[in-house]
Design a protein around this motif. Structure first.
Motif, PDB file in Angstrom:
ATOM      1  N   TYR A  14       0.810  -1.217   0.000  1.00  0.00           N
ATOM      2  CA  TYR A  14       0.000   0.000   0.000  1.00  0.00           C
ATOM      3  C   TYR A  14       0.845   1.270   0.000  1.00  0.00           C
ATOM      4  O   TYR A  14       0.320   2.361  -0.211  1.00  0.00           O
ATOM      5  CB  TYR A  14      -0.953  -0.002   1.187  1.00  0.00           C
ATOM      6  N   GLY A  15       2.144   1.095   0.245  1.00  0.00           N
ATOM      7  CA  GLY A  15       3.030   2.253   0.156  1.00  0.00           C
ATOM      8  C   GLY A  15       3.662   2.400  -1.204  1.00  0.00           C
ATOM      9  O   GLY A  15       4.489   3.290  -1.414  1.00  0.00           O
ATOM     10  N   SER A  16       3.282   1.527  -2.151  1.00  0.00           N
ATOM     11  CA  SER A  16       3.821   1.567  -3.516  1.00  0.00           C
ATOM     12  C   SER A  16       2.689   1.795  -4.512  1.00  0.00           C
ATOM     13  O   SER A  16       1.556   1.368  -4.289  1.00  0.00           O
ATOM     14  CB  SER A  16       4.537   0.242  -3.843  1.00  0.00           C
ATOM     15  N   ARG A  17       3.022   2.444  -5.621  1.00  0.00           N
ATOM     16  CA  ARG A  17       2.001   2.652  -6.649  1.00  0.00           C
ATOM     17  C   ARG A  17       1.585   1.339  -7.304  1.00  0.00           C
ATOM     18  O   ARG A  17       0.433   1.138  -7.660  1.00  0.00           O
ATOM     19  CB  ARG A  17       2.518   3.602  -7.735  1.00  0.00           C
ATOM     20  N   LYS A  18       2.569   0.455  -7.485  1.00  0.00           N
ATOM     21  CA  LYS A  18       2.317  -0.818  -8.157  1.00  0.00           C
ATOM     22  C   LYS A  18       2.961  -1.953  -7.359  1.00  0.00           C
ATOM     23  O   LYS A  18       3.854  -1.739  -6.528  1.00  0.00           O
ATOM     24  CB  LYS A  18       2.935  -0.821  -9.561  1.00  0.00           C
ATOM     25  N   THR A  19       2.512  -3.166  -7.668  1.00  0.00           N
ATOM     26  CA  THR A  19       3.161  -4.369  -7.153  1.00  0.00           C
ATOM     27  C   THR A  19       3.557  -5.229  -8.349  1.00  0.00           C
ATOM     28  O   THR A  19       2.718  -5.552  -9.195  1.00  0.00           O
ATOM     29  CB  THR A  19       2.235  -5.168  -6.227  1.00  0.00           C
TER      30      THR A  19
END
Length: 378
Positions: A272-277
């Motif tokens: 949730y702290g990244s734009r993408k996974t």
């Protein structure tokens, strides 16, 4: 007085004592066989009074304001044959009291204010069924409590309802305890990870909601989900291009997870702290429990936000039949395209450009993403 009469076998005292006699009153009268104390307040009677007179055979404590017979269980009166307790204030009798009076053959409890409810069920059953002790005029004992039962006969009280209630409660309690034990065991052995995962999904939902309200930017461009056995490929092929050449800020387990923090919380914060996974898929990845948690949480975010936040990269060609046990992955591949490293062959530049375009994309999630080189599984 009694100390000088060591061979006294009978003692009577009516309206003599103001309160219960001193516990040492009969300490020099071990041969006492008959004791009568009447018209005395024995509400504070101590069982120690009877310890020196174990040979007592007749005990008459009528009109003594006695409220309980529990004192009889604390003394040795195994020779007692006759017990008179008329005109006292006894409401409830525990039938186990009579187990400590094995020689009892005569019992007089007339004119006591008995309670007619399940608290006396054991005593009522004992009066009805015992063949040793004569309960004088037991069939005439009347109820004083509760008000609805006043005047009715004690032995007419229906005790079957008490046994049924107790039996039913015992049955229900046993079933509940067994069920809870089995359920707890089942949850612990088979569902503990799912429960923990659901809990952290809820925390992730709260985390994302707060982040949206605050308008806080993502800390990373992408979180890389991979199996530890594929770390060499990540460091050799992916990082030099995505971080070195393209300048993306990536989050990796071994480098960016906070030490001492629970793994599932680190995963939640990273996703949730990244734009993408970006999920780097191999056979070992599919078999890894923690990798499974990561792709599950990323899928949840995909469904929750309805944005293209998940990128799938296959490092190996995995036939569809080998994907069948992995329901969530199979479901994702039916709706989405993916990047295939083996299919890139010598055209790795095109492969990484496609990854870049996928990272730059920020629109709503679609069932087919033409940026990717792999085909959606059927």
């Amino acid at each position: 007085m009694l100390q000088a009469m060591k061979h006294l076998e009978e003692f009577t005292a009516e309206n003599v004592y103001i309160s219960a006699p001193d516990p040492e009153t009969f300490q020099f009268n071990p041969q006492l066989k008959s004791l009568t104390i009447g018209q005395t307040d024995l509400s504070d009677l101590l069982p120690e009074l009877f310890e020196p007179i174990p040979n007592l055979q007749v005990l008459d404590l009528s009109e003594c304001q006695i409220k309980s017979l529990d004192f009889l269980t604390q003394v040795n009166l195994s020779a007692l044959r006759c017990l008179k307790l008329r005109d006292n204030e006894i409401t409830v009798i525990n039938e186990t009291i009579f187990q400590s009076l094995p020689a009892l053959t005569y019992l007089d409890l007339e004119n006591n204010p008995f309670t007619c409810d399940c608290s006396n069920a054991g005593f009522i059953q004992w009066v009805r069924s015992n063949n040793q002790t004569q309960v004088v005029n037991g069939h005439q004992y009347t109820c004083s409590f509760p008000v609805a039962e006043q005047g009715s006969k004690l032995l007419d009280f229906d005790i079957q309802s008490c046994w049924m209630d107790v039996s039913f409660l015992c049955f229900i309690s046993s079933c509940c305890i067994t069920l809870v034990t089995l359920l707890t065991s089942f949850i612990y052995h088979f569902l503990r990870w799912q429960i923990a995962y659901t809990f952290h999904l809820f925390l992730a939902f709260l985390y994302e909601s707060r982040r949206r309200k605050k308008g806080a930017p993502n800390q990373y461009d992408a979180f890389i989900s991979y199996n530890i056995h594929d770390e060499a490929w990540i460091c050799r092929e992916m990082l030099p291009v995505l971080e070195g050449e393209q300048g993306w800020k990536l989050c990796l387990h071994h480098r960016d997870f906070q030490p001492g923090k629970p793994i599932i919380e680190n995963i939640t914060d990273a996703i949730y702290g990244s734009r993408k996974t970006i999920c780097v898929i191999t056979r070992r990845y599919l078999q890894s429990e923690w990798c499974s948690r990561e792709i599950q949480m990323a899928s949840f975010r995909l469904l929750d936000e309805q944005k293209d936040v998940l990128i799938l990269i296959f490092l190996e060609d995995i036939p569809a039949h080998q994907l069948s046990p992995y329901y969530r992955m199979r479901k994702l591949l039916k709706k989405r395209s993916y990047l295939s490293w083996p299919q890139a062959g010598q055209h790795t530049g095109v492969f990484w450009q496609n990854v870049r375009r996928a990272l730059e994309a920020g629109g709503a999630a679609t069932e087919t993403t033409h940026l990717l080189t792999g085909q959606a599984a059927r």
